[in-house]
Design a protein around this motif. Sequence first.
Motif, short mmCIF file in Angstrom:
data_model
loop_
_atom_site.label_atom_id
_atom_site.label_comp_id
_atom_site.label_asym_id
_atom_site.label_seq_id
_atom_site.Cartn_x
_atom_site.Cartn_y
_atom_site.Cartn_z
N TRP A 279 -6.77 29.98 99.60
CA TRP A 279 -8.04 29.05 98.44
C TRP A 279 -9.24 30.09 97.95
O TRP A 279 -9.83 30.66 96.89
N HIS B 299 -9.92 32.70 99.28
CA HIS B 299 -9.90 34.52 99.52
C HIS B 299 -9.16 34.18 98.05
O HIS B 299 -8.98 35.90 97.72
N GLU B 300 -9.17 33.74 96.97
CA GLU B 300 -8.88 33.73 95.64
C GLU B 300 -10.04 34.65 94.87
O GLU B 300 -11.06 34.92 96.06
N ASP B 301 -9.45 35.42 94.15
CA ASP B 301 -10.14 36.65 93.69
C ASP B 301 -11.43 36.11 92.62
O ASP B 301 -10.44 35.97 91.58
#
Lengths: 317, 182
Positions: free
Chosen positions: A15, A17-19
Motif C-alpha cells: 500500500w 509503495h503504490e506509485d
Amino acid sequence: MSADRDVTTRIVRSWLHEDAHEDADRILNLVLDEIDTTPQRRANWLARRFPPMNSNVVRFALVAAVVVLVAVVGFQYLGNANTGDPVPSETSQPSTTPVASGEPSAPADGSLPVGSSHILWDQSQDGATPNLGIKITVTIPASGWFGDAKEGTLGKNGNVNAPDGAGLIVFARTNDLLVGSGDVYVYGDPCHWASTKPDSPVTTLDEAMAALSAQTSRDASTPVDFTHDGYAGKYINLHVPDDAVFSDCDEGQFRTFVQGDDAPRYAQDPGQFDLLRVLDVNGQLVIFDVTHYAGTPESVLDELSAIVESATLEYAP
Amino acid sequence: MDTDLVKLAQNGDKGAFTALAAARADRFLAASHRILRDFSLAEDATQQALLSIWRDLPQLRDPARFDAWSYRLLVRACYAEASQTRRWTPNIRLLPADEPMAADELNTVVNRDQLDRGFRRLSLDHRTVVVLHHYLDLPLDEVAEALGVPVGTVASRLHYAMRALRAALDADARSTTRKAAQ
C-alpha cells in the motif's frame, strides 16, 4: 500469529509503495531560488574557545566592570580568586540571586538583561525529536554579560582574555549521534597535546580529576567534592603558567582537553585560571569551565560565581 | 556515495547542494505525503526540510551520515507542518497503482480504505515510524537515528502501529464474513 504479521506487513508495504508519481520539481526550484538568500549556519561544535576580543571591547569591559561593582550582590566561592584559588561551596544550591520584578528589558548593546534566565546550553531538539541531552539555565545577576546558547559561553563584556577577563564555557555531551559532541579526552601535556592524547576518554569524575591533576606543563589544585542541583561533582583549579609560550606549543595552542575529535578546549592566554567544575549527570560528564585571571576584578568574580551557582540542569536520556 | 558532495555543500557549494537535493526531493515528498496524508502539507514540509538541510548542513559532523540526518530534518518539518494545522483532509486521494500488487491481499478497494482509515488513526509518531521503515526501508537503528530516539522506542512504536493496522484489516475481514453469512 507470525503469519498474520507477515501478511499485514506485506499489505502495508504494498500500500505504501503504490506509485503516486510525486514530482517535487516545483518544490526543488523554489528551494534553489531561496538558498541564494539563505545563509548557512556555521558549525557551533567547532568553536570551543572564547572568541578573541579587540582592545576597544577590553577597555570597555574595564570601565563597565567598575560601574557594575556598586550593584553587585556578593557570592562567596570565588572570593579569593585573585590568588588563583577560587573555592566553591561544597554544597551549592540553585541561585537565590535577586531577580528583577517584571520582564527584564533587553539592553541595547545586546547584553543579557539583569535578572533574566539565560539558557547557557541547550541540546534539546524541537519538533520531532525529544531532548537528547543537557539543558542548562542560569540567572544573569548583573549587567554586561554576553552569551550565546549555541556556543555555551558567557563573558563579562565579552572580555575573557588576560589580564582581567572572566567567562564561562560549558561542555556537555549530547546523546545525539548526528550533531552531538562526544567523549572528553584529557591531554597528558596541554602544550604538547598532539602526541599526548590518550586512547581512552575520561568517563567518570575520578578519571577526569586524575587526568587533569596529572597534566604536565601546568599547575593544578587538589580536587574537591561538591554537589550542584542534586548532582555529584568534583572541581579542580587549573593554571596556565605565566611564562608559558603558546607559540612553542603544538599548533600554537595550549589545550586542556578535547571533546570528540573536533571540540578542543584551549587556553586564551598565559596566566589563565580555569576552575573546572565537573558534574556527573546520570553518567554523563558536564564541565563548567570558569575562566579568570589574576587581574579580574573581584566583583566580576562574584557575578561569575553567582551565575555558576544559579545553574539548573535538565537532563533528557 | 555523496560524501564529497556533502562536504562541498557544507562549504556553501550550491551546485553540490542542488545535486543532493535533486536526488532526494521526490523521495522526500513521497515520504512526507505518506506521513502527513495531505499533499499540500507534504509539499510545504519538503520545502522546509530542503531549506533546513542547506542552512544547517555545516553542523553535520559526519558527512557519511547525511541521509539519516536529512531524514531527521524531513521528519521535523513534517511534525512542524502537522502542528500548524488541525486540518486533516477528510478525503485524501487514493494513490493510483501502476503495477501489480505484491499479493492478492491488497486487491480490494475495501482493503485500501481500511488501511487508509487505520493509518490515519495512528499518531504522527507511529505513522512516521511505519513510513521510515516500511516505505523508505530504513532499518530500525537508522530510524532511531533519524528520529533521535532509542531503537527500543522505534520497535515499540512500530509494533503498536502494525498491530493497529492489522486490527483495522481484521475488522474489515470480520465485516465481510458477517455480510457473507447473512
